[in-house]
Design an enzyme around this catalytic site. Structure first.
Site, PDB file in Angstrom:
ATOM      1  CB  CYS A 132      57.603 -25.466  23.395  1.00 29.72           C
ATOM      2  SG  CYS A 132      56.764 -23.876  23.661  1.00 29.72           S
ATOM      3  CB  CYS A 167      57.618 -24.732  19.654  1.00 31.88           C
ATOM      4  SG  CYS A 167      56.295 -23.518  19.765  1.00 31.88           S
ATOM      5  CB  CYS A 179      60.355 -22.814  23.591  1.00 35.60           C
ATOM      6  SG  CYS A 179      59.929 -22.969  21.828  1.00 35.60           S
ATOM      7  CB  CYS A 221      57.868 -20.357  20.157  1.00 34.98           C
ATOM      8  SG  CYS A 221      57.198 -20.309  21.831  1.00 34.98           S
TER       9      CYS A 221
END
Length: 547
Positions: A37, A33, A67, A64
């Protein structure tokens, strides 16, 4: 930020200032991430940190979906650094590995392929192939989510060598097949009834081209950069439509495989991602934490997409770190009031470094460059508003009928005496430019600042040249040590200091010399209030260089 504990604090506070500066991965989920995030913060024992998205991918982590860490602004470090790694990252961003392979990258850098691999792996945790692969995967995701291209055609447009390689890469990085990613994006748009909020790509296939969102970090002085570009727009190649606050910057692009037209909109209001609750954000990160510029690209060959995006990012200085700039320049008693008055002021780069160099050396108002465009530029297949031509290449400006010193410059660019590509050695390029008859040190320094995207600037003695400048002016001999200290105190963000001084009317437009900076700094304390209150009264752009 080098300490992992400090990085974890940034993750815990969802500090968007560090998006793109590093990435974190969670071993229990296999996901990586961006620091901001919004998901629940993982336990420290389960977190690993990476300098690049490619390194996280190489370690087996996938991006991810919440995000979109691959869509963050690039690290400002690569714009600052002039070493092998910094230059290599700029070349990779411009697509050199995709076009020329690792061998081509190594030749441009002047090192062996083995040494380039070793240096990048040591610092970034990934070699040039992995870094280019991450770039291709992001391009493919944007195309999947913003166009209706058949998947087979899309794979090759993104730079993949085979459909199998494309499918395997998308599954590995995004945990889904290309068809699944496209369907998921369509589902999000259907539920929301609007484009998705990811910073990396718009959620629609625009009839006017591929719709993108060009992400930036921190505050962004949008009006100032559109002002800067508007007064320098070369007829036929650039135009700005609309009124203040709702403008659209448009320009033609000459690219590797074809050409294109880019459009970037001036935001009409704040464009930021939805933030977590105030209690979950560290106080230093509250306020403007980044957003995006709406962009549309119409390309004759989609293989140019990632290169076109990177060039527009350089033009609008979207990978800058305004927090680091403000911390450095804001501490200066002379510049502090100016920095506070214009948070997020950027230092515009160039969509085409060679074009900008020609414009600077040619001098005069934009209309003068427009005459050159009409005489030597390649006409577009179809006129698009005020856009009619591509800017001529250096090879098209070496004939006897081209006036000096433009012909000398273009001859040097065409034969490789002067190199202005994305990862060029800035010091060598500035010295070579300053040595050309009719160019000189002042024009060379300005070209280095904008065409090569150098965040530092000023005649600080790096180039060692102070020859005659002809039409472009001359920076003259370096001043005393005290004058050099003025520019040195602003490093490595001297270009931003210059733009603040230009905007405030406290430094003559186009002036970069240390002497000019020193004299200006001496006058600033008594004029800081005036510079903040009456800044629009001094139209710096009116007398600025055509570039």
């Amino acid at each position: 930020m080098r300490d992992d504990d400090a990085r974890y604090e940034a993750v815990s506070s969802r500090d968007a200032r560090f998006d793109g500066e590093f990435f974190f991965a969670v071993v229990t989920t296999g996901i990586y991430c961006r620091p901001s995030c919004p998901a629940v913060t993982p336990k420290r024992v389960n977190v690993r940190f990476f300098v690049s998205a490619a390194a996280a991918q190489a370690a087996g982590f996938r991006a991810c979906r919440r995000c979109r860490p691959d869509a963050v602004p690039g690290s400002a470090e690569w714009n600052v650094r002039a070493d092998l790694v910094g230059r290599a990252m700029r070349f990779i961003g411009d697509g050199v590995v995709d076009r020329e392979g690792v061998g081509g990258l190594a030749r441009r850098l002047g090192y062996s392929a083995r040494q380039v691999q070793r240096q990048l792996t040591a610092e970034l945790g990934a070699g040039p192939v992995a870094l280019a692969r991450a770039r291709r995967a992001h391009t493919a995701r944007v195309l999947l989510q913003t166009t209706d291209l058949p998947v087979t055609e899309l794979a090759f447009a993104a730079g993949f060598a085979s459909i199998r390689q494309f499918n395997d890469t998308m599954r590995e990085i995004y945990a889904g097949t290309p068809s699944e990613l496209r369907a998921a994006a369509a589902g999000r748009r259907g539920r929301a009834g609007a484009p998705s909020q990811g910073a990396g790509g718009g959620g629609r296939s625009a009839p006017g081209g591929i719709a993108l969102r060009l992400a930036y970090r921190g505050p962004y002085a949008t009006a100032e950069i559109f002002d800067f570009l508007q007064v320098r727009a070369v007829p036929g190649v650039e135009e700005v439509r609309g009124s203040h606050g709702t403008r659209t910057y448009r320009r033609t692009l000459r690219l590797t495989y074809g050409s294109g037209i880019a459009e970037v909109d001036e935001p009409t209001g704040p464009r930021t991602r939805k933030r977590p609750p105030a209690g979950l954000v560290c106080p230093a990160a509250r306020g403007a934490d980044g957003g995006w510029l709406e962009c549309r690209l119409r390309l004759t060959d989609l293989r140019d997409l990632s290169t076109a995006v990177q060039r527009m990012r350089r033009l609008f200085d979207l990978d800058a770190d305004p927090y680091a700039v403000a911390e450095r320049l804001g501490a200066d008693p002379a510049l502090g009031p100016l920095v506070a008055a214009r948070p997020g002021l950027r230092s515009p780069g160039a969509a085409d470094p060679e074009e900008l160099a020609v414009r600077i050396v040619l001098g005069g108002p934009p209309e003068r460059a427009g005459e050159l465009v009409r005489a030597y530029g390649k006409p577009l297949d179809a006129v698009d508003g005020g856009l009619t031509h591509l800017f001529p290449t250096p090879g098209e400006l070496t004939g006897e009928e081209v006036a000096e010193p433009v012909r000398t410059l273009c001859t040097a660019l065409a034969d490789g005496t002067v190199v202005l590509d994305a990862g060029a050695d800035r010091y060598a390029a500035e010295r070579a430019l300053a040595a050309l008859p009719g160019v000189g040190a002042k024009a060379a320094a300005y070209i280095r600042m904008r065409a090569l995207g150098d965040p530092d600037s000023g005649d600080s003695g790096d180039s060692g040249d102070s020859g005659d400048s002809g039409d472009s002016g001359d920076a003259g001999e370096g001043g005393p040590a005290g004058e050099r200290a003025v520019a040195g105190a602003w490093r490595p963000w001297g270009a931003y200091a210059v733009h603040h001084l230009w905007r405030a009317g406290l430094l003559p437009a186009g002036e970069l010399s240390v002497g000019g900076l020193s004299a200006c700094a001496g006058a600033l304390p008594g004029r800081a209030e005036e510079g903040g209150r009456g800044r629009e009264a001094a139209p710096v752009a009116a007398a600025a260089p055509v570039g």
